[in-house]
Every structure is written in structure tokens, then in C-alpha cells.
Design a protein around this motif. Structure first.
Motif, PDB file in Angstrom:
ATOM      1  N   VAL A 230       6.225  -7.633  -4.107  1.00  0.00           N
ATOM      2  CA  VAL A 230       4.764  -7.656  -4.235  1.00  0.00           C
ATOM      3  C   VAL A 230       4.136  -6.706  -3.212  1.00  0.00           C
ATOM      4  O   VAL A 230       3.194  -5.968  -3.522  1.00  0.00           O
ATOM      5  N   ALA A 231       4.659  -6.693  -1.991  1.00  0.00           N
ATOM      6  CA  ALA A 231       4.133  -5.801  -0.964  1.00  0.00           C
ATOM      7  C   ALA A 231       4.308  -4.346  -1.371  1.00  0.00           C
ATOM      8  O   ALA A 231       3.395  -3.524  -1.182  1.00  0.00           O
ATOM      9  N   ASP A 232       5.455  -4.014  -1.920  1.00  0.00           N
ATOM     10  CA  ASP A 232       5.718  -2.638  -2.357  1.00  0.00           C
ATOM     11  C   ASP A 232       4.692  -2.208  -3.398  1.00  0.00           C
ATOM     12  O   ASP A 232       4.085  -1.127  -3.311  1.00  0.00           O
ATOM     13  N   VAL A 233       4.474  -3.064  -4.399  1.00  0.00           N
ATOM     14  CA  VAL A 233       3.520  -2.738  -5.462  1.00  0.00           C
ATOM     15  C   VAL A 233       2.103  -2.636  -4.901  1.00  0.00           C
ATOM     16  O   VAL A 233       1.350  -1.716  -5.232  1.00  0.00           O
ATOM     17  N   GLU A 234       1.714  -3.579  -4.027  1.00  0.00           N
ATOM     18  CA  GLU A 234       0.354  -3.570  -3.481  1.00  0.00           C
ATOM     19  C   GLU A 234       0.094  -2.339  -2.613  1.00  0.00           C
ATOM     20  O   GLU A 234      -0.988  -1.759  -2.651  1.00  0.00           O
ATOM     21  N   ILE A 235       1.073  -1.957  -1.802  1.00  0.00           N
ATOM     22  CA  ILE A 235       0.904  -0.752  -0.983  1.00  0.00           C
ATOM     23  C   ILE A 235       0.707   0.463  -1.876  1.00  0.00           C
ATOM     24  O   ILE A 235      -0.159   1.309  -1.634  1.00  0.00           O
ATOM     25  N   ARG A 236       1.467   0.536  -2.946  1.00  0.00           N
ATOM     26  CA  ARG A 236       1.352   1.686  -3.853  1.00  0.00           C
ATOM     27  C   ARG A 236       0.023   1.657  -4.607  1.00  0.00           C
ATOM     28  O   ARG A 236      -0.563   2.713  -4.876  1.00  0.00           O
ATOM     29  N   ARG A 237      -0.457   0.489  -4.929  1.00  0.00           N
ATOM     30  CA  ARG A 237      -1.776   0.401  -5.570  1.00  0.00           C
ATOM     31  C   ARG A 237      -2.855   0.931  -4.632  1.00  0.00           C
ATOM     32  O   ARG A 237      -3.724   1.704  -5.030  1.00  0.00           O
ATOM     33  N   GLU A 238      -2.805   0.503  -3.367  1.00  0.00           N
ATOM     34  CA  GLU A 238      -3.856   0.876  -2.424  1.00  0.00           C
ATOM     35  C   GLU A 238      -3.789   2.346  -2.007  1.00  0.00           C
ATOM     36  O   GLU A 238      -4.799   2.918  -1.615  1.00  0.00           O
ATOM     37  N   THR A 239      -2.603   2.931  -2.063  1.00  0.00           N
ATOM     38  CA  THR A 239      -2.456   4.332  -1.635  1.00  0.00           C
ATOM     39  C   THR A 239      -2.356   5.284  -2.820  1.00  0.00           C
ATOM     40  O   THR A 239      -1.984   6.438  -2.651  1.00  0.00           O
ATOM     41  N   HIS A 240      -2.687   4.779  -4.014  1.00  0.00           N
ATOM     42  CA  HIS A 240      -2.585   5.583  -5.236  1.00  0.00           C
ATOM     43  C   HIS A 240      -1.167   6.136  -5.413  1.00  0.00           C
ATOM     44  O   HIS A 240      -0.965   7.289  -5.796  1.00  0.00           O
ATOM     45  N   ASN A 241      -0.204   5.290  -5.088  1.00  0.00           N
ATOM     46  CA  ASN A 241       1.216   5.559  -5.280  1.00  0.00           C
ATOM     47  C   ASN A 241       1.754   6.652  -4.353  1.00  0.00           C
ATOM     48  O   ASN A 241       2.821   7.215  -4.599  1.00  0.00           O
ATOM     49  N   LYS A 242       1.033   6.936  -3.273  1.00  0.00           N
ATOM     50  CA  LYS A 242       1.512   7.944  -2.332  1.00  0.00           C
ATOM     51  C   LYS A 242       2.485   7.359  -1.307  1.00  0.00           C
ATOM     52  O   LYS A 242       3.315   8.079  -0.748  1.00  0.00           O
ATOM     53  N   LYS A 243       2.350   6.058  -1.036  1.00  0.00           N
ATOM     54  CA  LYS A 243       3.235   5.409  -0.073  1.00  0.00           C
ATOM     55  C   LYS A 243       3.649   4.043  -0.609  1.00  0.00           C
ATOM     56  O   LYS A 243       2.992   3.476  -1.478  1.00  0.00           O
ATOM     57  N   GLY A 244       4.751   3.541  -0.054  1.00  0.00           N
ATOM     58  CA  GLY A 244       5.246   2.240  -0.480  1.00  0.00           C
ATOM     59  C   GLY A 244       5.909   1.512   0.674  1.00  0.00           C
ATOM     60  O   GLY A 244       5.846   1.945   1.841  1.00  0.00           O
ATOM     61  N   LEU A 245       6.567   0.415   0.366  1.00  0.00           N
ATOM     62  CA  LEU A 245       7.250  -0.372   1.388  1.00  0.00           C
ATOM     63  C   LEU A 245       8.283   0.469   2.128  1.00  0.00           C
ATOM     64  O   LEU A 245       8.515   0.276   3.329  1.00  0.00           O
ATOM     65  N   ASN A 274       0.420   0.336   9.697  1.00  0.00           N
ATOM     66  CA  ASN A 274      -0.108   1.560  10.280  1.00  0.00           C
ATOM     67  C   ASN A 274       0.487   2.795   9.603  1.00  0.00           C
ATOM     68  O   ASN A 274      -0.207   3.794   9.376  1.00  0.00           O
ATOM     69  N   ALA A 275       1.770   2.711   9.243  1.00  0.00           N
ATOM     70  CA  ALA A 275       2.440   3.842   8.603  1.00  0.00           C
ATOM     71  C   ALA A 275       1.914   4.101   7.195  1.00  0.00           C
ATOM     72  O   ALA A 275       1.932   5.244   6.725  1.00  0.00           O
ATOM     73  N   THR A 276       1.460   3.052   6.518  1.00  0.00           N
ATOM     74  CA  THR A 276       0.964   3.222   5.155  1.00  0.00           C
ATOM     75  C   THR A 276      -0.557   3.334   5.091  1.00  0.00           C
ATOM     76  O   THR A 276      -1.110   3.611   4.015  1.00  0.00           O
ATOM     77  N   GLY A 277      -1.228   3.114   6.215  1.00  0.00           N
ATOM     78  CA  GLY A 277      -2.682   3.161   6.219  1.00  0.00           C
ATOM     79  C   GLY A 277      -3.323   2.020   5.461  1.00  0.00           C
ATOM     80  O   GLY A 277      -4.433   2.155   4.937  1.00  0.00           O
ATOM     81  N   THR A 278      -2.634   0.886   5.404  1.00  0.00           N
ATOM     82  CA  THR A 278      -3.151  -0.287   4.702  1.00  0.00           C
ATOM     83  C   THR A 278      -3.039  -1.506   5.612  1.00  0.00           C
ATOM     84  O   THR A 278      -2.537  -1.419   6.738  1.00  0.00           O
ATOM     85  N   HIS A 279      -3.483  -2.657   5.092  1.00  0.00           N
ATOM     86  CA  HIS A 279      -3.298  -3.934   5.785  1.00  0.00           C
ATOM     87  C   HIS A 279      -2.507  -4.906   4.901  1.00  0.00           C
ATOM     88  O   HIS A 279      -2.575  -6.116   5.096  1.00  0.00           O
ATOM     89  N   VAL A 280      -1.749  -4.359   3.964  1.00  0.00           N
ATOM     90  CA  VAL A 280      -1.080  -5.190   2.967  1.00  0.00           C
ATOM     91  C   VAL A 280      -0.106  -6.170   3.605  1.00  0.00           C
ATOM     92  O   VAL A 280      -0.113  -7.374   3.293  1.00  0.00           O
ATOM     93  N   LEU A 281       0.763  -5.715   4.488  1.00  0.00           N
ATOM     94  CA  LEU A 281       1.823  -6.572   5.014  1.00  0.00           C
ATOM     95  C   LEU A 281       1.262  -7.720   5.850  1.00  0.00           C
ATOM     96  O   LEU A 281       1.655  -8.880   5.667  1.00  0.00           O
ATOM     97  N   MET A 282       0.348  -7.429   6.737  1.00  0.00           N
ATOM     98  CA  MET A 282      -0.211  -8.492   7.567  1.00  0.00           C
ATOM     99  C   MET A 282      -1.071  -9.445   6.745  1.00  0.00           C
ATOM    100  O   MET A 282      -1.039 -10.658   6.957  1.00  0.00           O
ATOM    101  N   LYS A 283      -1.817  -8.912   5.785  1.00  0.00           N
ATOM    102  CA  LYS A 283      -2.643  -9.765   4.940  1.00  0.00           C
ATOM    103  C   LYS A 283      -1.766 -10.710   4.114  1.00  0.00           C
ATOM    104  O   LYS A 283      -2.039 -11.909   4.018  1.00  0.00           O
ATOM    105  N   MET A 284      -0.701 -10.165   3.535  1.00  0.00           N
ATOM    106  CA  MET A 284       0.196 -11.008   2.745  1.00  0.00           C
ATOM    107  C   MET A 284       0.867 -12.059   3.614  1.00  0.00           C
ATOM    108  O   MET A 284       1.011 -13.221   3.210  1.00  0.00           O
ATOM    109  N   TYR A 285       1.293 -11.667   4.811  1.00  0.00           N
ATOM    110  CA  TYR A 285       1.950 -12.635   5.682  1.00  0.00           C
ATOM    111  C   TYR A 285       1.018 -13.788   6.031  1.00  0.00           C
ATOM    112  O   TYR A 285       1.426 -14.956   6.011  1.00  0.00           O
ATOM    113  N   GLN A 286      -0.239 -13.490   6.321  1.00  0.00           N
ATOM    114  CA  GLN A 286      -1.197 -14.547   6.619  1.00  0.00           C
ATOM    115  C   GLN A 286      -1.378 -15.490   5.433  1.00  0.00           C
ATOM    116  O   GLN A 286      -1.580 -16.687   5.604  1.00  0.00           O
ATOM    117  N   GLU A 287      -1.284 -14.944   4.215  1.00  0.00           N
ATOM    118  CA  GLU A 287      -1.446 -15.758   3.018  1.00  0.00           C
ATOM    119  C   GLU A 287      -0.195 -16.566   2.685  1.00  0.00           C
ATOM    120  O   GLU A 287      -0.285 -17.693   2.193  1.00  0.00           O
TER     121      GLU A 287
END
Length: 333
Positions: A230-245, A274-287
Motif C-alpha cells: 500500500v505504501a509503494d502504491v501511495e507514494i507513486r500516486r503522490e509523486t505521479h509515479n516518479k518515486k516509490g518505496l 524525505n527521500a520521496t518528498g511525501t509523508h506516506v510512510l509516517m502517516k500510514m504508520y500512525q494509522e
């Protein structure tokens, strides 16, 4: 150090094998080496019959074969470890630790790769893996094995507190097949078929809590793997598929987040974000950490363009996120 351990059958994926690579090793057969006892690693006090060294991914990998016999001969088993190391290197862009040792222990009259265990910081080795492999193991069984790659991937993440053991096992469960596709060993159809079959095991059952609190086999291995997917897909959604897990995990390794270091999980995830320019991993972990989170996998497969038909998968490249599916397994420079 907490033990990273995988047992035969715990996550068995039925896949045919791939190619074999040449062995870049030279056996050492001196009487002094053959008579060495104890001091060979945790849980082993036997003798080492031969030592082989492989330079791969910017590191030196020492492969020791304990006394005993393999029907295939030792070269086939050494080549299998090399293939696993090349898959890990393909995914991370380099081998994660500078200096690693693999101890191969033959098990008389048995078949298959029976058990793998990985530790950090053992007698000067940043990463140390012990593999127990049956004497009667066939080439087909080696080709079908996932455990060698799974164990070496453990070297590419810091040691976590006990409650976060799920991320260690989940990462190895998720990354292993993807790495083997990127190295050319497996086909994408094989691993997406297996994910469609096995990822539902990671969803919480009645009575389960968050991933930090429910430590069953399913929630540890497949709950962790589901988090990674899920994190891999969400990171790619937020970065327009430029970065992933994969980008996040490479950054964690670059920052020193390997098995021979003790970190807490927020530190690792923050570096990945920080490497992906998102907050996906920390947000998911909190959830996910304190409460059960169920993933609508049928919807996810549909969005990725994965159709399950007759115990096989078909790809729909017109699906809205088919390009994300392709990018996850695409080889990286």
C-alpha cells in the motif's frame, strides 16, 4: 540483536525458477580451515569445509560451506546464494552492508532450503546469514527457493524493537519477489499472482489490533508486506509515479539504516519520506500501528489492472494505475 528468522513453508510461494549465474569463487581447502570448530556463528559449532568469496554490489560476500555433502555439489548451492545477492543488489542499487557472511549448513537426507536466519554485527561481520539446506536438494528446489533472497534483504533495514518486528519481516516478504523480477529471475505475472493469493492474509482478523500490537504470523509477515504494498502504491500516486518505496528504502540504507544498527521505526520512515518528498510512510504508520486497518484488495487489484482468472493473472493495461504496477517491478539503474 533480535533474530530475523524465516522457517520453511512460512511464506512458501510456488514459482518456477529462473537463470543461474556463474560462480565467482575459489574454494579454500586448507587443513586448518577444515578443522575450525565453534566461533563460526550463532547456533553452529561444526566445521567449515570450504570458503568462497564474491565481490558484488560494492561489498565482499564470504560464503562458508560447513562440513557435509550436497547431491548437487557445493557449486550449485553457492551459485544460488550469489543469485540471491544479485537480486538484492538490483533492488537497492548496491549490496546493503559493507562485508557480509553466509554460512551454508548441509542437513543430511533432507530436501529444500529448510531454514534461514540473519543477524547483524556478528564477530565483525555487519551482516551474517545462516542457511540450512538439505543434502538431497534438487536444482528445481533451489530454483523455487525464496528464502536466501528474503534473508539477505534483512541486512538492508535497521534492527527494530520487538513491537516493530512486523516491518522487518514485511519488507523482506514484499521486496524479495520484486527484487527477483528486477534481476530477471522471475516474471511479473508470477509475483502478482502470488500477491493476489497471499496478501489477504495480511488483513486483520476479528480481535486483531494494530500492527504494533498483534504479532501473529499472518500479521507479522503478510500484514507487514501489505503495509509495504500500500505504501509503494501511495507514494507513486503522490509523486505521479516518479518515486516509490524502493527510493525510500535505498535512502534508509544510504543513511546507515542496516541490520547492524538499532533504530526506532519513526527514524527510518522519516528518512524514507524525505527521500520521496511525501509523508506516506509516517502517516500510514500512525494509522496502522494501534488499530486494525483493512485494505480493499479487490479494488486495489482492479485499479492496478490485475485480473485473477483460473489460478493465473492477466494484466489490463487500460486500468487507471496500470503504469504504477509496471513501475513497481521495472528494473532500476
Amino acid at each position: 540483536m533480535p533474530i530475523r528468522q524465516a522457517h520453511r513453508g512460512a511464506m512458501r510461494r510456488l514459482r518456477p525458477g529462473g537463470f543461474w549465474v556463474s560462480v565467482m569463487a575459489a574454494a579454500i581447502t586448507s587443513s586448518g580451515l577444515a578443522s575450525a570448530t565453534a566461533q563460526q556463528g550463532p547456533g553452529f559449532s561444526g566445521t567449515v569445509a570450504s570458503t568462497h568469496r564474491l565481490e558484488i554490489g560494492g561489498t565482499s560476500l564470504q560464503i562458508d560451506v560447513a562440513a557435509g555433502a550436497f547431491d548437487l555439489g557445493p557449486d550449485a548451492v553457492i551459485a544460488h546464494v550469489e543469485k540471491a545477492a544479485r537480486a538484492v543488489t538490483a533492488y537497492y542499487g548496491k549490496f546493503p552492508v559493507r562485508g557480509a557472511r553466509v554460512l551454508i549448513v548441509p542437513v543430511p537426507d533432507e530436501h529444500d532450503v529448510l531454514q534461514g536466519t540473519t543477524w547483524g554485527g556478528v564477530r565483525g561481520w555487519p551482516g551474517f546469514t545462516r542457511l540450512r539446506i538439505g543434502q538431497r536438494t534438487t536444482q528445481a528446489e533451489l530454483d523455487d527457493d525464496w528464502m536466501a533472497t528474503h534473508e539477505l534483504i534483512h541486512m538492508a533495514f535497521p534492527t527494530m524493537p520487538d513491537d516493530q518486528h512486523w516491518i522487518e519481516e514485511g519488507l523482506s516478504t514484499y521486496v524479495e519477489p520484486v527484487a527477483r523480477v528486477q534481476s530477471g529471475e522471475l516474471k511479473p505475472e508470477q509475483i502478482w499472482r502470488d500477491m493476489v493469493r497471499d496478501m489477504p492474509k495480511g488483513n486483520p482478523r476479528e480481535g486483531d489490533q494494530g500492527v504494533d500490537h498483534t504479532h501473529t504470523w499472518a500479521r507479522t509477515y503478510w500484514g507487514g508486506a501489505l503495509f509495504c504494498l500500500v505504501a509503494d502504491v501511495e507514494i507513486r500516486r503522490e509523486t505521479h509515479n516518479k518515486k516509490g518505496l524502493q527510493d525510500a528504502l535505498r535512502a534508509i540504507v544510504e543513511a546507515g539504516g542496516t541490520i547492524n544498527h538499532d533504530w526506532d521505526l519513526p527514524k527510518a520512515l522519516s528518512i524514507g519520506d524525505n527521500a520521496t518528498g511525501t509523508h506516506v510512510l509516517m502517516k500510514m504508520y500512525q494509522e496502522w500501528k494501534d488499530k486494525p486497518v483493512s485494505v480493499d484488495l479487490e479494488k486495489l487489484w482492479q485499479e492496478l489492472g490485475i485480473k485473477w482468472t483460473n489460478r493465473a493473472v492477466e494484466f489490463d493495461d487500460s486500468a487507471p494505475e496500470a503504469q504504477i504496477r509496471k513501475a513497481i517491478t521495472a528494473p532500476r539503474p
